[in-house]
Design a protein around this motif. Structure first.
Motif, PDB file in Angstrom:
ATOM      1  N   GLY A   1      18.068  61.079  45.137  1.00 15.43           N
ATOM      2  CA  GLY A   1      18.373  59.664  44.637  1.00 15.43           C
ATOM      3  C   GLY A   1      17.142  59.007  43.827  1.00 15.43           C
ATOM      4  N   LYS A   2      17.019  57.795  44.056  1.00 14.12           N
ATOM      5  CA  LYS A   2      16.039  56.999  43.188  1.00 14.12           C
ATOM      6  C   LYS A   2      14.862  56.650  43.799  1.00 14.12           C
ATOM      7  CE  LYS A   2      18.863  55.292  39.144  1.00 14.12           C
ATOM      8  NZ  LYS A   2      19.630  56.405  39.407  1.00 14.12           N
ATOM      9  N   ALA A   3      15.084  56.389  45.275  1.00 17.28           N
ATOM     10  CA  ALA A   3      14.012  56.128  45.948  1.00 17.28           C
ATOM     11  C   ALA A   3      12.862  57.182  46.158  1.00 17.28           C
ATOM     12  CB  ALA A   3      14.573  55.616  47.120  1.00 17.28           C
ATOM     13  N   GLY A   4      11.729  56.848  46.743  1.00 20.21           N
ATOM     14  CA  GLY A   4      10.884  58.202  46.990  1.00 20.21           C
ATOM     15  C   GLY A   4      11.128  58.995  48.171  1.00 20.21           C
ATOM     16  N   ALA A   5      11.538  60.391  47.754  1.00 22.61           N
ATOM     17  CA  ALA A   5      11.967  61.398  48.657  1.00 22.61           C
ATOM     18  C   ALA A   5      11.196  61.167  50.141  1.00 22.61           C
ATOM     19  CB  ALA A   5      12.217  62.566  48.005  1.00 22.61           C
ATOM     20  N   GLU A   6       9.882  61.245  49.589  1.00 20.17           N
ATOM     21  CA  GLU A   6       8.901  61.723  50.968  1.00 20.17           C
ATOM     22  C   GLU A   6       9.295  60.558  52.149  1.00 20.17           C
ATOM     23  OE1 GLU A   6       4.687  61.310  49.860  1.00 20.17           O
ATOM     24  OE2 GLU A   6       4.228  60.693  51.821  1.00 20.17           O
ATOM     25  N   GLU A   7       9.256  59.343  51.587  1.00 26.60           N
ATOM     26  CA  GLU A   7       9.345  58.639  52.686  1.00 26.60           C
ATOM     27  C   GLU A   7      10.787  58.615  53.427  1.00 26.60           C
ATOM     28  OE1 GLU A   7       7.066  56.733  54.007  1.00 26.60           O
ATOM     29  OE2 GLU A   7       8.422  55.549  55.524  1.00 26.60           O
ATOM     30  N   PHE A   8      11.755  58.874  52.792  1.00 23.99           N
ATOM     31  CA  PHE A   8      13.246  59.105  53.449  1.00 23.99           C
ATOM     32  C   PHE A   8      13.087  60.215  54.159  1.00 23.99           C
ATOM     33  CE2 PHE A   8      17.300  60.175  53.776  1.00 23.99           C
ATOM     34  CZ  PHE A   8      18.310  58.988  53.845  1.00 23.99           C
ATOM     35  N   LEU A   9      12.639  61.169  53.857  1.00 25.18           N
ATOM     36  CA  LEU A   9      12.615  62.299  54.613  1.00 25.18           C
ATOM     37  C   LEU A   9      11.947  62.179  56.045  1.00 25.18           C
ATOM     38  CD1 LEU A   9      12.122  65.121  51.801  1.00 25.18           C
ATOM     39  CD2 LEU A   9      14.238  64.536  52.748  1.00 25.18           C
ATOM     40  N   LEU A  10      10.527  61.647  55.854  1.00 25.95           N
ATOM     41  CA  LEU A  10       9.802  61.406  56.786  1.00 25.95           C
ATOM     42  C   LEU A  10      10.591  60.651  58.026  1.00 25.95           C
ATOM     43  CD1 LEU A  10       7.082  62.145  58.176  1.00 25.95           C
ATOM     44  CD2 LEU A  10       6.301  60.003  56.809  1.00 25.95           C
ATOM     45  N   GLN A  11      11.137  59.468  57.578  1.00 26.33           N
ATOM     46  CA  GLN A  11      11.962  58.584  58.413  1.00 26.33           C
ATOM     47  C   GLN A  11      13.165  59.287  58.995  1.00 26.33           C
ATOM     48  OE1 GLN A  11      10.789  55.962  59.350  1.00 26.33           O
ATOM     49  NE2 GLN A  11       9.063  56.141  58.022  1.00 26.33           N
TER      50      GLN A  11
ATOM     51  N   GLY B   1       8.133  69.573  58.409  1.00 28.50           N
ATOM     52  CA  GLY B   1       7.775  69.720  57.032  1.00 28.50           C
ATOM     53  C   GLY B   1       8.919  69.590  56.148  1.00 28.50           C
ATOM     54  N   ILE B   2       8.153  68.957  54.843  1.00 26.76           N
ATOM     55  CA  ILE B   2       9.104  68.862  53.687  1.00 26.76           C
ATOM     56  C   ILE B   2       8.797  69.279  52.732  1.00 26.76           C
ATOM     57  CG2 ILE B   2       9.213  66.257  54.826  1.00 26.76           C
ATOM     58  CD1 ILE B   2       7.528  65.251  52.673  1.00 26.76           C
ATOM     59  N   ALA B   3       9.672  69.393  51.643  1.00 28.73           N
ATOM     60  CA  ALA B   3       9.672  70.008  50.270  1.00 28.73           C
ATOM     61  C   ALA B   3      10.151  68.882  49.286  1.00 28.73           C
ATOM     62  CB  ALA B   3      10.231  71.421  50.162  1.00 28.73           C
ATOM     63  N   VAL B   4       9.430  68.323  48.409  1.00 27.94           N
ATOM     64  CA  VAL B   4       9.712  67.657  47.479  1.00 27.94           C
ATOM     65  C   VAL B   4       9.304  68.026  46.132  1.00 27.94           C
ATOM     66  CG1 VAL B   4       9.382  65.067  46.569  1.00 27.94           C
ATOM     67  CG2 VAL B   4       9.374  65.649  48.923  1.00 27.94           C
ATOM     68  N   LEU B   5      10.617  67.848  45.122  1.00 23.00           N
ATOM     69  CA  LEU B   5      10.443  68.114  43.534  1.00 23.00           C
ATOM     70  C   LEU B   5       9.952  67.092  42.946  1.00 23.00           C
ATOM     71  CD1 LEU B   5      13.553  70.302  44.215  1.00 23.00           C
ATOM     72  CD2 LEU B   5      11.900  70.868  42.386  1.00 23.00           C
ATOM     73  N   ASP B   6       8.996  67.442  42.302  1.00 18.44           N
ATOM     74  CA  ASP B   6       8.427  66.623  41.321  1.00 18.44           C
ATOM     75  C   ASP B   6       8.561  67.359  39.799  1.00 18.44           C
ATOM     76  OD1 ASP B   6       7.309  64.570  39.855  1.00 18.44           O
ATOM     77  OD2 ASP B   6       5.039  65.013  40.481  1.00 18.44           O
ATOM     78  N   GLU B   7       9.247  66.660  38.940  1.00 20.34           N
ATOM     79  CA  GLU B   7       9.593  67.571  37.717  1.00 20.34           C
ATOM     80  C   GLU B   7      10.107  68.986  38.142  1.00 20.34           C
ATOM     81  OE1 GLU B   7       9.591  66.228  34.831  1.00 20.34           O
ATOM     82  OE2 GLU B   7       9.503  64.363  35.669  1.00 20.34           O
ATOM     83  N   ASN B   8       9.398  69.768  37.846  1.00 21.38           N
ATOM     84  CA  ASN B   8       9.718  71.287  38.193  1.00 21.38           C
ATOM     85  C   ASN B   8       8.715  71.750  39.096  1.00 21.38           C
ATOM     86  OD1 ASN B   8      10.924  71.009  35.049  1.00 21.38           O
ATOM     87  ND2 ASN B   8      12.211  72.307  36.436  1.00 21.38           N
TER      88      ASN B   8
ATOM     89  N   ALA C   1       3.497  64.113  48.394  1.00 26.40           N
ATOM     90  CA  ALA C   1       4.678  64.913  47.942  1.00 26.40           C
ATOM     91  C   ALA C   1       5.399  63.933  47.409  1.00 26.40           C
ATOM     92  CB  ALA C   1       5.395  65.680  48.990  1.00 26.40           C
ATOM     93  N   ARG C   2       5.247  63.546  45.910  1.00 26.15           N
ATOM     94  CA  ARG C   2       5.945  62.461  45.262  1.00 26.15           C
ATOM     95  C   ARG C   2       7.117  63.065  44.729  1.00 26.15           C
ATOM     96  NH1 ARG C   2       2.672  58.302  45.389  1.00 26.15           N
ATOM     97  NH2 ARG C   2       0.632  58.557  45.784  1.00 26.15           N
ATOM     98  N   GLY C   3       8.228  62.508  44.453  1.00 21.69           N
ATOM     99  CA  GLY C   3       9.545  62.803  43.842  1.00 21.69           C
ATOM    100  C   GLY C   3      10.756  62.200  44.450  1.00 21.69           C
TER     101      GLY C   3
END
Ligand code: M6R
Length: 606
Positions: free
Chosen positions: A9-19, A33-40, A63-65
């Motif tokens: 989506g458009k919001a920060g993935a990190e926070e959504f995944l953690l919640q 754990g999480i994996a977030v994509l920032d560009e490539n 982990a921004r993206g």
């Protein structure tokens, strides 16, 4: 068991995944754990331990993206550790993958991949998946995942991201649950609906073999035959409020006190003054059916043991009850003259699902009693009773058990009508009594709150205790003992009251608590004799009875009295002090009530 979450989506993935992971916590986990994509670039942050620990790590290694996947792991292959935590990555760190389930042929695959030069850093079966993907990916992910699927034996729900396609999450489902949630300019993936209720109530449930591709504005689903499938979107009648503690200290206590509402909701859906409204059961019923078989695990199995007495008495049919993990290996046990009742709160318990499939393959008609519409069990069954308990978050099942018993009452009356085993006058009076059940549950909760607390003060000082009862009361004793064991970690065993003297009485000595249950008038004197045997050896007796059932209370050290009730429906009242007793004992002992050690809410592996 393990939980999967995904966000595009458009919001920060990190926070959504953690919640989202926090909302999946109730399933049971030991690492995350999480994996977030920032560009490539794929950023993976993971660790053994709690989500608080992961959160701390995320403060150091952000982990921004806008797209990512997350996972809570409940260890099966390899100890809980940072390296065994998901997401896992391939040698080039191009992909990150999370997985729920068990890959049965992972050792062979791992050996082949090692020979081909892949190096592994974990002991998990999951890591094999991501290296295999690396091996077979030739530029197109959907094709590669299909090839991957062909090589796997086992169960899996998996989500994978690729640093060359930073706007997509790919997902596969085979025998482990996975749902897609739909939002406004964002889409989500999760192991179950409660994880996403803060974001959406619109869902599509993936079928076995399905492959899904999610991006911010789009979802595509392909069946195992490779055909594109139109999303079958439905609106869940659960909401976010239902998965909050609403002022209670624990979900378990909240769920105990929700039980009058649960019974009311279930009865108003299926019971009318002049009939039980179960058209699906009428449809699958056939006069040739000559037996009922109930199958389930844990608490759901104990509800089945109680259900047996209800169905036998009302519908006058032979009823057998089998633990699903045993039934699934039986041969020639089910046939086209059997009605198979499958009971499961989550609707995803692997053994129960396997037993259901065995029933279907044997020609049995299958009625599912489940709390999760859209679950695998609900979808595989021929007919379904929705337990309507709302999301149950505490690992120890309470409100779902009460809903299961209530559903057995409804099924019993319905079958009695279909088989004409009781005159309409009698059925009418059963229905009238059933309609009064929610008020009785409220009254019973008020009445037993204090006495259950006092009994818990006594229990907390003993590390072993027994629960006894006869007939229906024995099945309630089993459920009471399980509740105490799983959340207080005290040793508790249930016995048919008459069995105690055949061995276990040797363990009863001064002060040992014995819980005796009395709801059946005709059996009171027999169980009272067993109580006397306990007293003669110094045991302390805590009795639970419906008002008017027991007159001679002289031998009881503590007495928990429930409102008077029709004997057949007494189970739903009796379970209340058993649940409260377990809760208050665990509370006094400082146990982790909602998430007891080693246990998972939804047991999706064998
Ligand atoms: O989701 P299910 O009802 O199929 O789950 C079956 C058991 O795993 C479950 O009842 C378990 O025994 C509970 N923790 C008991 O409180």
């Amino acid at each position: 068991m393990c939980g999967i979450i995904g966000y595009a989506g458009k919001a920060g993935a990190e926070e959504f995944l953690l919640q989202g992971l926090k909302r999946l916590e109730y399933r049971g986990y030991d690492s995350a754990g999480i994996a977030v994509l920032d560009e490539n670039e794929i950023q993976v942050v993971k660790c053994q331990g709690t989500l608080e620990k992961l959160e701390k790590r995320l403060r150091q290694e952000r982990a921004r993206g806008y797209l990512g996947i997350g996972h809570t792991r409940w260890a099966t292959h390899g100890v809980p550790s940072d390296t065994n935590s998901h997401p896992h990555q391939d040698c080039q760190e191009r992909f990150a993958l999370v997985h729920n389930g068990i890959i049965e042929n992972y050792q062979t695959l791992k050996a082949d991949l090692k020979s081909a030069g892949h190096s592994f850093c974990s002991e998990t079966d999951t890591e094999v998946l991501v290296h295999l993907l690396e091996e077979i990916h030739q530029g197109e992910m959907v094709t590669a995942l299909r090839e991957l699927q062909n090589r796997l034996v086992g169960s899996y729900a998996l989500a994978v991201v690729d640093n060359r396609e930073p706007d997509k999450i790919y997902a596969l489902r085979q025998e482990s649950p996975l749902v897609i949630g739909l939002g406004e300019e964002e889409n989500y993936l999760a192991s179950d609906m409660p994880a996403l209720l803060n974001a959406t109530s619109k869902f599509h449930i993936l079928e076995d073999g399905d492959l899904a591709v999610l991006s911010e504005n789009d979802i595509s689903i392909f069946s195992s035959e490779g055909k594109e499938v139109k999303a079958d979107i439905f609106q869940a009648d659960w909401d976010d409020e239902m998965v909050q503690k609403q002022g209670y200290d624990h979900f378990m206590l909240k769920e105990i006190y929700e039980q009058p509402t649960v019974a009311r909701r279930l009865l108003s859906a299926y019971l009318e003054p002049d009939r039980v409204n179960l058209p699906e059961l009428t449809e699958i019923w056939d006069d040739e059916i000559d037996r009922v078989l109930i199958t389930a695990c844990g608490t759901a199995y104990y509800s089945g043991l109680a259900g047996r007495h209800i169905l036998e008495e009302l519908a006058n049919l032979p009823v057998e009850v089998e633990i699903a993990s045993e039934l699934r290996y039986k041969k020639n046990f089910l046939d086209d003259k059997s009605l198979l009742l499958v009971v499961s709160q989550s609707g995803e318990t692997a053994d129960t699902l396997a037993a259901l499939k065995l029933g279907k393959n044997s020609g049995s008609r299958v009625l599912a009693l489940t709390n999760t519409i859209g679950s695998s069990i609900a979808r595989e069954a021929d007919a379904v009773i929705d337990l309507k308990a709302g999301p149950e978050i505490a690992v120890a099942s309470t409100k779902a058990y009460l809903a299961m018993l209530t559903a057995f009452y409804l099924t019993g009356i319905k079958l009695a009508g279909l088989r004409a085993t009781l005159p309409e006058r009698e059925l009418h009076s059963y229905r009238q009594e059933l309609l009064k059940l929610p008020e009785k549950i409220t009254a019973a909760l008020d009445r037993v709150e204090e006495s259950s607390r006092k009994a818990a003060d006594y229990l907390k000082d003993y590390n072993s205790m027994f629960y006894i009862g006869r007939n229906l009361d024995y099945s309630l004793a089993l459920e009471g003992a399980l509740k105490l064991k799983e959340i207080s970690f005290l040793h508790a065993e249930a016995y048919p009251a008459g069995e105690l003297k055949h061995g276990t009485l040797a363990l009863v000595e001064e002060g040992v608590p014995v819980m005796a249950i009395f709801t059946r008038r005709g059996l009171v004197s027999k169980t009272l004799s067993n109580v006397k045997e306990v007293k003669a050896r110094g045991g302390k007796v805590i009795a639970i009875a419906t008002a008017g059932t027991v007159e001679d209370k002289a031998e009881f050290d503590k007495f928990i009295e429930l409102p008077a009730c029709n004997e057949l429906w007494a189970g739903v009242l009796t379970v209340l002090p058993l649940q409260l007793l377990a809760y208050h004992t665990a509370h006094r002992l400082g146990c982790s009530i909602d998430k007891p050690r080693n246990l998972a809410k939804s047991v999706t592996v064998e």
